[in-house]
Design a protein around this motif. Structure first.
Motif, PDB file in Angstrom:
ATOM      1  N   ALA A  98      53.080  38.604 -10.511  1.00  0.00           N
ATOM      2  CA  ALA A  98      52.626  37.407  -9.794  1.00  0.00           C
ATOM      3  C   ALA A  98      51.137  37.158 -10.042  1.00  0.00           C
ATOM      4  N   LEU A  99      50.348  38.227 -10.025  1.00  0.00           N
ATOM      5  CA  LEU A  99      48.925  38.084 -10.324  1.00  0.00           C
ATOM      6  C   LEU A  99      48.716  37.598 -11.753  1.00  0.00           C
ATOM      7  N   LEU A 100      49.541  38.097 -12.658  1.00  0.00           N
ATOM      8  CA  LEU A 100      49.419  37.723 -14.068  1.00  0.00           C
ATOM      9  C   LEU A 100      49.687  36.237 -14.284  1.00  0.00           C
ATOM     10  N   VAL A 101      50.779  35.742 -13.707  1.00  0.00           N
ATOM     11  CA  VAL A 101      51.179  34.358 -13.979  1.00  0.00           C
ATOM     12  C   VAL A 101      50.460  33.341 -13.092  1.00  0.00           C
ATOM     13  N   THR A 102      49.636  33.816 -12.146  1.00  0.00           N
ATOM     14  CA  THR A 102      48.788  32.887 -11.381  1.00  0.00           C
ATOM     15  C   THR A 102      47.351  32.922 -11.896  1.00  0.00           C
ATOM     16  N   PHE A 107      50.737  28.853 -20.873  1.00  0.00           N
ATOM     17  CA  PHE A 107      52.196  28.985 -20.784  1.00  0.00           C
ATOM     18  C   PHE A 107      52.636  29.792 -19.562  1.00  0.00           C
ATOM     19  N   THR A 108      51.914  29.667 -18.447  1.00  0.00           N
ATOM     20  CA  THR A 108      52.278  30.443 -17.252  1.00  0.00           C
ATOM     21  C   THR A 108      53.672  30.066 -16.738  1.00  0.00           C
ATOM     22  N   ASN A 109      54.042  28.795 -16.835  1.00  0.00           N
ATOM     23  CA  ASN A 109      55.375  28.378 -16.382  1.00  0.00           C
ATOM     24  C   ASN A 109      56.469  29.018 -17.225  1.00  0.00           C
TER      25      ASN A 109
END
Length: 307
Positions: A98-102, A107-109
């Motif tokens: 969660a920390l990584l993709v926020t 290309f986080t989505n």
């Protein structure tokens, strides 16, 4: 508007609300409430689901037999162990994801979708896929790279490693779902607080500990609760991956070393055709899970207040 008109509007509003709620309540009652009540009754009888067969009242005999059942005791203990390890594993993977993709990544989505997709795969299919990976792909990979321990590894046939295999699969499947809960909570943290902390000289870890953790504490409560319930209810992956095996010994009796509670109840009812006893086990399972879940939520809520 006079009092009569206001009262009529209020009654009409409530009536409309309950009419829209009625279909959902009816389905819930037919599928959950009524079967649960019948299940409690059947747990005190010798019910065998045979049409027309006489049902005899046994009182607490089924429950006495269960408490003396070594296989059920082992299933309870191994489920407890799995639940603890799985809760830790899932949350330790989900929160960093969660920390990584926020973070400020491209290309986080896409990453979010990729991490979440395993949760969409059915547990039975997932179990058979990973069974093939553990039994075929990993040994083949070990032979290809010349790593003998991996080439000879039969994880699901090893009483000491089969549980680890189930935890790996459970974490791979469920971490993406829990990640989404953490993402929603992290995104609700005001960026102004983090910016102010950064200006005051707080590094990332200090911001995480003193700002983010207290603000997203409710997400930890929800995630722990969902992971706990999911771990205790684990059935499909357990069934498809190991079918409860491999066999072993416990208290001088032969048992299936990785037969979780849900699978033990299923086998009692449908493999051994002891439906009333299986129902009694299900009632005990429900009571234990409810108690543990309430304790967990109470403890986490207290931690939220302290934070």
């Amino acid at each position: 508007m006079d009092k009569k008109g206001f009262s009529f509007r209020k009654i009409e509003s409530k009536l409309t609300f309950y009419l829209f709620l009625l279909p959902a309540l009816s389905v819930f009652s037919l599928v959950i409430v009524i079967p649960f009540i019948f299940g409690i009754y059947y747990s005190f009888t010798d019910w065998n689901a045979v049409s027309g067969a006489k049902i005899n009242w046994l009182g607490f005999e089924n429950y006495k037999m269960i408490l003396a059942d070594v296989k059920f005791l082992h299933a309870f203990l191994i489920t407890m162990l799995y639940a603890v390890l799985n809760i830790v594993a899932v949350n330790l993977v989900a929160f960093p994801l969660a920390l990584l993709v926020t973070g400020k990544l491209k290309f986080t989505n896409l990453y979010r979708a990729a991490f979440f997709i395993p949760n969409l795969i059915g547990g039975i299919i997932l179990g058979y896929i990973w069974q093939f990976i553990f039994n075929n792909i990993l040994p083949a990979l070990g032979k290809a790279i010349g790593f003998q321990p991996l080439a000879e590894l039969l994880m699901l046939a090893d009483t000491n490693l089969a549980l680890l295999g189930i935890i790996i699969v459970g974490t791979w499947q469920y971490a993406g779902y829990i990640m989404m809960i953490y993402i929603a909570s992290i995104q609700a943290v005001p960026s102004s607080l983090l910016e102010s902390a950064s200006i005051d000289g707080a590094n990332y870890l200090e911001q995480l500990r003193h700002i983010m953790f207290p603000l997203i504490a409710p997400a930890f409560t929800v995630s722990m609760f969902l992971t706990l319930v999911n771990s205790f209810k684990q059935f499909d992956v357990n069934y498809a991956l190991t079918a409860g095996g491999p066999a072993g010994m416990f208290m001088n009796q032969s048992i299936m070393t990785n037969e979780f509670l849900a699978l033990n109840i299923y086998n009692t009812a449908f493999a051994y055709h002891e439906l009333a006893q299986g129902q009694a086990k299900a009632i005990i399972f429900f009571l234990v899970l409810t108690l543990i879940a309430l304790v967990q939520v109470y403890y986490n809520k207290r931690k939220e207040i302290e934070m």
